[in-house]
Enzyme design. Structure first.
Site, short mmCIF file in Angstrom:
data_model
loop_
_atom_site.label_atom_id
_atom_site.label_comp_id
_atom_site.label_asym_id
_atom_site.label_seq_id
_atom_site.Cartn_x
_atom_site.Cartn_y
_atom_site.Cartn_z
N TYR A 83 -10.65 4.98 5.43
CA TYR A 83 -11.84 5.53 6.10
C TYR A 83 -11.63 6.94 6.64
O TYR A 83 -12.49 7.48 7.35
CB TYR A 83 -12.24 4.59 7.26
CG TYR A 83 -12.60 3.19 6.82
CD1 TYR A 83 -13.91 2.85 6.47
CD2 TYR A 83 -11.63 2.20 6.74
CE1 TYR A 83 -14.24 1.57 6.06
CE2 TYR A 83 -11.95 0.90 6.32
CZ TYR A 83 -13.25 0.60 5.99
OH TYR A 83 -13.58 -0.67 5.59
N LYS A 131 0.34 3.94 2.66
CA LYS A 131 0.73 3.48 3.98
C LYS A 131 2.25 3.44 4.11
O LYS A 131 2.83 3.84 5.12
CB LYS A 131 0.14 2.09 4.23
CG LYS A 131 -0.01 1.80 5.71
CD LYS A 131 -0.04 0.36 5.98
CE LYS A 131 -1.43 -0.21 5.83
NZ LYS A 131 -1.45 -1.61 6.24
N ASP A 153 -0.31 -4.08 10.76
CA ASP A 153 -1.66 -4.47 10.35
C ASP A 153 -2.58 -3.51 11.07
O ASP A 153 -2.39 -3.20 12.25
CB ASP A 153 -1.99 -5.91 10.69
CG ASP A 153 -3.22 -6.35 9.91
OD1 ASP A 153 -3.19 -6.27 8.68
OD2 ASP A 153 -4.24 -6.71 10.54
N ASN A 181 0.86 -1.19 0.00
CA ASN A 181 0.00 0.00 0.00
C ASN A 181 0.90 1.25 0.00
O ASN A 181 1.53 1.58 0.99
CB ASN A 181 -0.90 -0.05 1.25
CG ASN A 181 -1.80 1.17 1.38
OD1 ASN A 181 -1.48 2.25 0.92
ND2 ASN A 181 -2.94 0.97 2.01
#
Ligand code: IMP
Length: 196
Positions: free
Chosen positions: A153, A12, A70, A9
């Site tokens: 989100y 990230k 995670d 990602n």
């Protein structure tokens, strides 16, 4: 010291690199591609801790120090969902994930829309030694998106630390209070105590 970060990602990876380089400037963070590791890693754990260690073990098995996080969103009114399934909640990417979340929470009143982001950061060494650290960020889920930045989100997560959504916050503001920033601060303390 070189680490291989087990994530594909891009946003990230960028966030983790920024936070890690501020906390441990002496460390270099390589991506899976930099280390020549291809293919997807199956995240089949049932907790953030398990999935984080599964991911960090992949570079470790090839002789690197593997690090991974995670993370996910746990919503109280949904008994902790989407949790470890946050990335795959709708099966259709970030925008569809938000749409599904908003529709699941449609009848939930404002005072019951509490949620937290959780992040577990881990390092696995080539001899199997493992460290993990957890960070949380608390907030509520809004009824509509606010802000343009961030990912996942962020537009519907109103942070109780920042009094705005993570998508309305600058990267710096978010990193100071985010689950990832907090997990990384604890993680670096643990890492320093074993490598210094
Ligand atoms: P992971 O890559 O398996 O850890 O999946 C994490 C998922 O949780 C992401 O794809 C997002 O949907 C969500 N998530 C984790 N951290 C954040 C964040 O900082 N902002 C918004 N969404 C996040």
């Amino acid at each position: 010291m070189k680490f291989v970060l087990a994530s594909n990602n891009k946003k990230k990876i960028a966030e983790l690199r920024t936070i890690l380089s501020a906390l441990m400037p002496e460390c270099e963070v390589l991506s899976l591609a930099d280390a020549g590791i291809t293919g997807d890693i199956e995240e089949n754990g049932s907790t953030f801790e398990e999935n984080s260690v599964i991911k960090a073990s992949v570079p470790a098995k090839l002789g690197y120090i593997g690090i991974a996080d995670d993370s996910g969103l746990c919503v109280d009114a949904l008994d902790g969902a989407p949790g470890v399934y946050s990335a795959r909640y709708s099966g259709n990417g970030d925008q569809a994930n938000i749409d599904k979340l908003l529709s699941e929470l449609y009848n939930v009143p404002d005072e019951k829309r509490t949620a937290k982001f959780v992040c577990v950061m881990s390092a696995v060494f080539s001899d199997g030694k493992t460290i993990t650290a957890r960070g949380e960020a608390h907030g509520v889920i809004l009824r509509e998106r606010r802000g343009e930045d961030g990912f996942g989100y962020d537009p519907v997560f109103y942070s109780t630390d920042l009094h705005k959504t993570f998508a309305e916050a600058s990267a710096d503001e978010k990193n100071k209070v985010s689950h990832r920033g907090r997990a990384l601060a604890a993680f670096c303390d643990k890492l320093r105590s074993i490598i210094c």
